[in-house]
Design a protein around this motif. Structure first.
Motif, PDB file in Angstrom:
ATOM      1  N   LYS A  35     -20.885 -32.891 -33.453  1.00 18.02           N
ATOM      2  CA  LYS A  35     -21.438 -33.199 -32.135  1.00 18.02           C
ATOM      3  C   LYS A  35     -20.462 -33.901 -31.203  1.00 18.02           C
ATOM      4  CE  LYS A  35     -25.383 -31.439 -32.042  1.00 18.02           C
ATOM      5  NZ  LYS A  35     -26.590 -32.206 -32.162  1.00 18.02           N
ATOM      6  N   ARG A  46     -20.825 -54.781 -36.254  1.00 17.71           N
ATOM      7  CA  ARG A  46     -20.790 -53.384 -35.817  1.00 17.71           C
ATOM      8  C   ARG A  46     -19.780 -53.332 -34.670  1.00 17.71           C
ATOM      9  NH1 ARG A  46     -25.738 -50.403 -36.858  1.00 17.71           N
ATOM     10  NH2 ARG A  46     -25.425 -49.283 -34.903  1.00 17.71           N
ATOM     11  N   ASP A  82     -20.604 -47.906 -42.918  1.00 18.65           N
ATOM     12  CA  ASP A  82     -21.406 -47.175 -41.934  1.00 18.65           C
ATOM     13  C   ASP A  82     -20.551 -46.665 -40.784  1.00 18.65           C
ATOM     14  OD1 ASP A  82     -24.224 -47.757 -42.852  1.00 18.65           O
ATOM     15  OD2 ASP A  82     -23.439 -49.788 -42.664  1.00 18.65           O
ATOM     16  N   VAL A 139     -21.659 -44.482 -37.318  1.00 15.95           N
ATOM     17  CA  VAL A 139     -22.773 -43.816 -36.642  1.00 15.95           C
ATOM     18  C   VAL A 139     -22.325 -43.289 -35.283  1.00 15.95           C
ATOM     19  CG1 VAL A 139     -23.679 -46.040 -35.821  1.00 15.95           C
ATOM     20  CG2 VAL A 139     -25.197 -44.049 -35.889  1.00 15.95           C
ATOM     21  N   GLY A 140     -22.844 -42.144 -34.928  1.00 16.23           N
ATOM     22  CA  GLY A 140     -22.464 -41.567 -33.641  1.00 16.23           C
ATOM     23  C   GLY A 140     -22.781 -40.089 -33.593  1.00 16.23           C
ATOM     24  N   PRO A 141     -22.234 -39.358 -32.667  1.00 18.89           N
ATOM     25  CA  PRO A 141     -21.416 -39.893 -31.574  1.00 18.89           C
ATOM     26  C   PRO A 141     -22.291 -40.593 -30.533  1.00 18.89           C
ATOM     27  CG  PRO A 141     -21.758 -37.552 -31.284  1.00 18.89           C
ATOM     28  CD  PRO A 141     -22.410 -37.910 -32.573  1.00 18.89           C
ATOM     29  N   MET A 176     -30.602 -50.481 -27.293  1.00 17.04           N
ATOM     30  CA  MET A 176     -31.700 -51.337 -27.707  1.00 17.04           C
ATOM     31  C   MET A 176     -31.544 -52.786 -27.289  1.00 17.04           C
ATOM     32  SD  MET A 176     -32.954 -51.720 -31.580  1.00 17.04           S
ATOM     33  CE  MET A 176     -32.037 -53.211 -31.891  1.00 17.04           C
ATOM     34  N   ALA A 222     -31.563 -44.876 -37.153  1.00 18.40           N
ATOM     35  CA  ALA A 222     -30.344 -45.013 -36.351  1.00 18.40           C
ATOM     36  C   ALA A 222     -29.504 -46.212 -36.784  1.00 18.40           C
ATOM     37  CB  ALA A 222     -30.700 -45.153 -34.872  1.00 18.40           C
ATOM     38  N   LEU A 223     -30.159 -47.300 -37.160  1.00 19.63           N
ATOM     39  CA  LEU A 223     -29.416 -48.485 -37.577  1.00 19.63           C
ATOM     40  C   LEU A 223     -28.955 -48.333 -39.031  1.00 19.63           C
ATOM     41  CD1 LEU A 223     -31.630 -51.209 -35.861  1.00 19.63           C
ATOM     42  CD2 LEU A 223     -29.351 -50.459 -35.180  1.00 19.63           C
ATOM     43  N   HIS A 224     -28.228 -49.323 -39.517  1.00 15.72           N
ATOM     44  CA  HIS A 224     -27.683 -49.190 -40.869  1.00 15.72           C
ATOM     45  C   HIS A 224     -28.636 -49.663 -41.951  1.00 15.72           C
ATOM     46  CE1 HIS A 224     -26.231 -53.095 -39.234  1.00 15.72           C
ATOM     47  NE2 HIS A 224     -26.676 -53.526 -40.401  1.00 15.72           N
ATOM     48  N   LYS A 225     -29.760 -50.260 -41.539  1.00 10.29           N
ATOM     49  CA  LYS A 225     -30.739 -50.712 -42.532  1.00 10.29           C
ATOM     50  C   LYS A 225     -32.124 -50.189 -42.159  1.00 10.29           C
ATOM     51  CE  LYS A 225     -29.470 -54.938 -44.925  1.00 10.29           C
ATOM     52  NZ  LYS A 225     -28.057 -54.607 -44.995  1.00 10.29           N
ATOM     53  N   SER A 275     -27.943 -44.828 -40.346  1.00  8.39           N
ATOM     54  CA  SER A 275     -26.847 -44.522 -39.415  1.00  8.39           C
ATOM     55  C   SER A 275     -26.901 -43.069 -38.961  1.00  8.39           C
ATOM     56  CB  SER A 275     -25.480 -44.824 -40.054  1.00  8.39           C
ATOM     57  OG  SER A 275     -25.349 -46.206 -40.275  1.00  8.39           O
ATOM     58  N   PHE A 276     -28.100 -42.612 -38.699  1.00 12.49           N
ATOM     59  CA  PHE A 276     -28.300 -41.236 -38.235  1.00 12.49           C
ATOM     60  C   PHE A 276     -29.146 -41.327 -36.978  1.00 12.49           C
ATOM     61  CE2 PHE A 276     -29.791 -37.035 -37.742  1.00 12.49           C
ATOM     62  CZ  PHE A 276     -29.094 -36.179 -38.589  1.00 12.49           C
ATOM     63  N   ILE A 277     -28.549 -41.033 -35.846  1.00 13.38           N
ATOM     64  CA  ILE A 277     -29.265 -41.250 -34.597  1.00 13.38           C
ATOM     65  C   ILE A 277     -29.749 -39.917 -34.030  1.00 13.38           C
ATOM     66  CG2 ILE A 277     -27.015 -41.618 -33.443  1.00 13.38           C
ATOM     67  CD1 ILE A 277     -28.578 -43.447 -31.496  1.00 13.38           C
ATOM     68  N   ARG A 335     -28.524 -37.772 -30.988  1.00 19.44           N
ATOM     69  CA  ARG A 335     -27.058 -37.749 -30.907  1.00 19.44           C
ATOM     70  C   ARG A 335     -26.446 -37.054 -32.132  1.00 19.44           C
ATOM     71  NH1 ARG A 335     -25.987 -38.575 -25.973  1.00 19.44           N
ATOM     72  NH2 ARG A 335     -26.286 -40.604 -25.037  1.00 19.44           N
ATOM     73  N   THR A 336     -26.720 -37.614 -33.314  1.00 23.12           N
ATOM     74  CA  THR A 336     -26.141 -37.012 -34.525  1.00 23.12           C
ATOM     75  C   THR A 336     -26.701 -35.601 -34.706  1.00 23.12           C
ATOM     76  OG1 THR A 336     -26.207 -39.267 -35.421  1.00 23.12           O
ATOM     77  CG2 THR A 336     -25.538 -37.535 -36.925  1.00 23.12           C
ATOM     78  N   LYS A 337     -28.004 -35.481 -34.527  1.00 14.84           N
ATOM     79  CA  LYS A 337     -28.648 -34.170 -34.423  1.00 14.84           C
ATOM     80  C   LYS A 337     -29.789 -34.291 -33.432  1.00 14.84           C
ATOM     81  CE  LYS A 337     -27.658 -31.815 -38.736  1.00 14.84           C
ATOM     82  NZ  LYS A 337     -28.142 -31.236 -39.984  1.00 14.84           N
ATOM     83  N   SER A 338     -30.122 -33.187 -32.781  1.00 18.14           N
ATOM     84  CA  SER A 338     -31.233 -33.244 -31.831  1.00 18.14           C
ATOM     85  C   SER A 338     -32.534 -32.944 -32.557  1.00 18.14           C
ATOM     86  CB  SER A 338     -31.009 -32.215 -30.725  1.00 18.14           C
ATOM     87  OG  SER A 338     -31.103 -30.913 -31.273  1.00 18.14           O
ATOM     88  N   GLU A 371     -32.704 -29.323 -33.483  1.00 12.92           N
ATOM     89  CA  GLU A 371     -31.950 -28.980 -34.696  1.00 12.92           C
ATOM     90  C   GLU A 371     -32.736 -29.370 -35.946  1.00 12.92           C
ATOM     91  OE1 GLU A 371     -27.294 -29.517 -34.177  1.00 12.92           O
ATOM     92  OE2 GLU A 371     -28.421 -30.937 -32.961  1.00 12.92           O
ATOM     93  N   GLY A 381     -37.413 -49.446 -27.943  1.00 12.47           N
ATOM     94  CA  GLY A 381     -36.074 -50.013 -28.014  1.00 12.47           C
ATOM     95  C   GLY A 381     -35.343 -50.164 -26.708  1.00 12.47           C
ATOM     96  N   ASN A 393     -37.207 -46.320 -26.129  1.00 10.56           N
ATOM     97  CA  ASN A 393     -35.830 -45.892 -25.958  1.00 10.56           C
ATOM     98  C   ASN A 393     -35.831 -44.469 -25.403  1.00 10.56           C
ATOM     99  OD1 ASN A 393     -33.177 -44.778 -26.621  1.00 10.56           O
ATOM    100  ND2 ASN A 393     -32.892 -46.676 -27.747  1.00 10.56           N
ATOM    101  N   GLU A 417     -34.846 -37.883 -23.310  1.00 14.09           N
ATOM    102  CA  GLU A 417     -33.728 -37.354 -22.529  1.00 14.09           C
ATOM    103  C   GLU A 417     -33.131 -36.101 -23.152  1.00 14.09           C
ATOM    104  OE1 GLU A 417     -31.683 -41.222 -20.768  1.00 14.09           O
ATOM    105  OE2 GLU A 417     -30.246 -39.881 -21.736  1.00 14.09           O
TER     106      GLU A 417
END
Lengths: 279, 466
Positions: free
Chosen positions: A27, A44, A84, A86-88, A221, B173-176, B212-214, B217-220, B223, B238, B398, B403
């Motif tokens: 992406k 982070r 970790d 994370v992105g993009p 956030m 999305a966050l790491h935890k 960590s998967f948003i 962004r990372t995927k829509s 998808e 958020g 959020n 969007e």
């Protein structure tokens, strides 16, 4: 996931890591960034992408070791994993055929400019690049930028390489002998982006700068990355990181960037103490 | 009924205000087995059980309390987990006084049964057991569900659907994992190892988790729709609100989201052991009157503030925070600056906030929220000395998913529209619930929405009818 495949030193204190992340690379677009957290106790930190390669599933980040977090990141070795990534994140750079485009990279902003210039070149723009550093040994990504530019100008503050002076000195000259310039993009220190915007303002050339405020989650956030653009508050992580350089309140950005100076110093001192001899 | 009723709830021991304001440990200490049995015996075991209808996830309350009264904690835990996969969380942060306990028959004459405390007791008791009984999971249906967001709503959906034999993957999305339970609600109210325990339970049941998967962004969302048969959006609220008053971007002014995320998720209260810093202000003002404001104020105190003020534009009666939270904050020495509205900030030369300029308010007629509207008093400006400000006036969803998925219908506040009966959004295969639909609400309402959506998702996966 997030394994380090390559590590190199681009200049004193500036390192490049090639990270395996087949997901993000699919992406990633020029101008976007990732947030990394090295280990459980780490911050982070947002880092812009220097490159991404969809076939190998890797992303490159370039960073300057300025504080504890980046120093610690500089200690990872090939084969290590980052906890970790994370992105993009952020909005990609607008890519189109604009005509004559000036791409300016200063210091560790240059790596970030590289995929942008490359993509704009691919769109058929005439790319005039200016890259600058304090001195010759700190100048990075020169060859890559040369590859994607129609003209490349180099400046060093001390004159050890290229033109002596700042990127704005080169910019002024180019604007004076003025071919028509349709767009200027700049990434680098806040002071540099501010100076670039002041130079282009009288010419009314659309100027985009990529801002680097303090971020936390970078998902929109928290608002740590608030910047003022045209008198309005924006979140750089989701509304940016690119904004109209003529509308940015740079003083506020600089002020907010200094929020944790005291804590950063404390963190760094503790880190150096525990790594005595190892650095 | 011949039984003599004890009029008051069995008290629960807690850290004294003097002690607790200096640490981040949980404030209430929980019931002992004896205390729990004593309290459980107050329950009248009503046949019509109004408490069950008062519970958004319809726990068999007399059922599990009856088992506690008998000392059969194992069976009590089983009954509770049948409807609620997150009991240790609900027992701590649900507003029971507005739900199950409000309609308790005892409450007509006495204090209601302490349902929340008993729920917490049984969840914590189970956690100390070596072997936890896992429910039997039916054979896989082969259907795949994506849950976006690992807050209380998402966890509920995941728990309900995994128990029905569907494959569930949670994207965070966050790491935890935990959403607001880990970034928002402080350790002293919601210990993070308890959240992790509840998440671990779901993982044991077979739920998969990708941090960590948003999504967006990372995927829509589109998808994900290619890989999954159904998607639940529980992405929360958020996007923090600011007041848009002069000087709001000075250093030292935080959104509550940032302040709490630094302290809770990133453990800035343990700086420099943890790398994330936070401003440890001495004179702190928190703007707002909700639970988030109370959490922020009490966090500031624990970070070493000398003086913490809650600045609220209405009176204490209108504060949306739970009464218990307001009381606890007051016990700890937090000062209420009510009928007060900030209008601007003043900074020193270095850009650090040093004063908050406010005006006094008075209460007028009742407004659309059912509360008396605050009206400014002319020429009442005054300044409060501050070095840290936390803006806790609310948040909205959020915008990332709306969007990036414009075909999902949103309301005027940017909230995703979902059918309250089913949780269905305007887009086939997509459900939503919790704060992303409601704006800022509560953990249990998010869980209730999750329960409703899980039922609808299961029906859809079975029948294929949208």
């Amino acid at each position: 996931m997030n394994e380090i495949l390559e590590k190199s030193s681009l200049a004193y204190g500036i390192k490049l890591l090639k990270i395996k992340n087949p997901l993000i690379v699919q992406k990633a677009q020029p101008g976007q960034f990732v947030v990394i957290r090295l280990k459980e106790t780490s911050e982070r930190i947002p880092l812009t992408l220097q490159n991404f390669d969809r076939t190998s599933g890797t992303i490159n980040i370039v960073f300057q070791e300025v504080g504890k977090s980046t120093k610690e990141l500089g200690l990872v070795e090939v084969g290590d994993e980052i906890m970790d990534v994370v992105g993009p994140m952020g909005r990609p750079t607008e890519l189109d055929k604009f005509g004559n485009v000036i791409c300016i990279g200063g210091g560790v902003g240059t790596p970030e400019m590289y995929p942008v210039a490359r993509a704009l070149k691919k769109k058929g723009n005439y790319i005039i690049s200016i890259i600058g550093a304090r001195s010759k040994d700190l100048l990075i990504i020169e060859e890559e930028m040369r590859d994607v530019s129609d003209e490349l100008y180099i400046t060093t503050d001390d004159g050890t390489y290229g033109l002596k002076g700042f990127v704005t000195d080169a910019l002024k000259e180019i604007l004076l002998r003025s071919k028509k310039i349709d767009r200027v993009l700049a990434v680098g220190p806040v002071i540099m982006m501010k100076a670039v915007s002041e130079v282009t303002r009288p010419y009314k050339i659309k100027t985009l700068v990529s801002l680097n405020p303090i971020m936390l989650d970078a998902t929109g956030m928290c608002g740590a990355c608030r910047v003022e653009v045209g008198g309005e508050t924006k979140f750089a992580c989701v509304d940016g990181p690119e904004f109209d350089g003529h509308l940015v309140n740079y003083e506020l950005l600089l002020q907010r960037l200094s929020t944790y100076l005291k804590e950063e110093k404390e963190s760094m001192e503790l880190f150096l103490k525990s790594h005595k001899g190892g650095m | 009924m011949a039984k003599k009723i004890i009029p008051k709830k069995t008290p629960m021991k807690e850290q004294s205000p003097e002690e607790r304001k200096k640490n981040f440990n949980e404030v209430p200490l929980g019931y002992t087995e004896e205390e729990a049995i004593l309290e459980a015996r107050r329950c009248l075991q009503c046949k019509n059980a109004p408490c069950i209808t008062g519970c958004p996830v319809e726990i068999d309350i007399p059922g599990f309390i009856g088992k506690i009264a008998e000392g059969d904690f194992k069976e009590a835990a089983r009954i509770m987990k049948d409807k609620n996969v997150l009991p240790a969380i609900c027992g701590r942060v649900c507003p029971q006084e507005d739900q199950c306990e409000k309609v308790c028959v005892l409450a007509k004459k006495f204090e209601p049964v302490a349902i929340g405390r008993l729920e917490r007791f049984i969840a914590d008791w189970e956690a100390t057991q070596e072997k936890i009984d896992l429910p039997r999971i039916p054979l896989s249906t082969g259907k795949r569900v994506a849950v976006v967001g690992s807050g209380p709503g998402g966890l509920t959906v995941a728990g309900d659907l995994i128990k029905l034999g569907h494959e569930v993957v949670i994207f965070e999305a966050l790491h935890k994992p935990g959403g607001v339970l880990v970034y928002g609600i402080p350790e002293f109210r919601m210990p993070k190892d308890i959240v992790q325990r509840e998440v671990d339970y779901l993982l044991k049941l077979g739920v998969k988790l990708k941090t960590s998967f948003i999504v967006g962004r990372t995927k829509s969302v589109d998808e994900l729709l290619k890989e999954f048969d159904a998607i639940y959006l529980g992405t929360g609220a958020g996007l923090p609100w600011f007041m848009n008053i002069p000087g709001e971007n000075y250093k030292g002014i935080y959104s509550a989201n940032e302040y709490l995320t630094r302290s809770n998720l990133m453990k800035a209260y343990l700086f420099p052991k943890y790398d994330t810093p936070i401003v440890r202000g001495k004179k702190v003002a928190v703007i707002g009157g909700g639970n988030v404001a109370m959490d922020s104020a009490r966090t500031a105190l624990r970070l070493g503030a000398d003086e913490v003020k809650i600045v609220y534009r209405r009176s204490e009666k209108e504060m949306p925070a739970r009464i218990e939270e307001i009381e606890r904050a007051k016990e700890e020495g937090i000062i209420s600056e009510i009928l007060t509205l900030p209008v601007s900030y003043h900074a020193n030369n270095d850009g650090w906030v040093k004063e908050m300029e406010c005006i006094r308010m008075k209460l007028g007629e009742v407004d659309s929220s059912g509360r008396r509207r605050p009206l400014p008093i002319d020429d009442s400006n005054f300044r409060i000395e501050v070095d840290t400000v936390v803006v806790a006036i609310g948040q909205s969803p959020n915008p990332l998913i709306p969007e990036t998925s414009p075909d999902i219908k949103v309301g005027k506040w940017g909230n995703i529209e979902a059918d309250p009966e089913t949780g269905k959004t305007s887009k086939k295969g997509i459900w939503a619930g919790g704060d992303v639909v409601r704006g800022g609400a509560t953990v249990i309402l998010a869980m209730g929405d999750g329960r409703v959506a899980a039922k609808s998702i299961d029906e859809y996966l079975e029948t294929g009818v949208w």
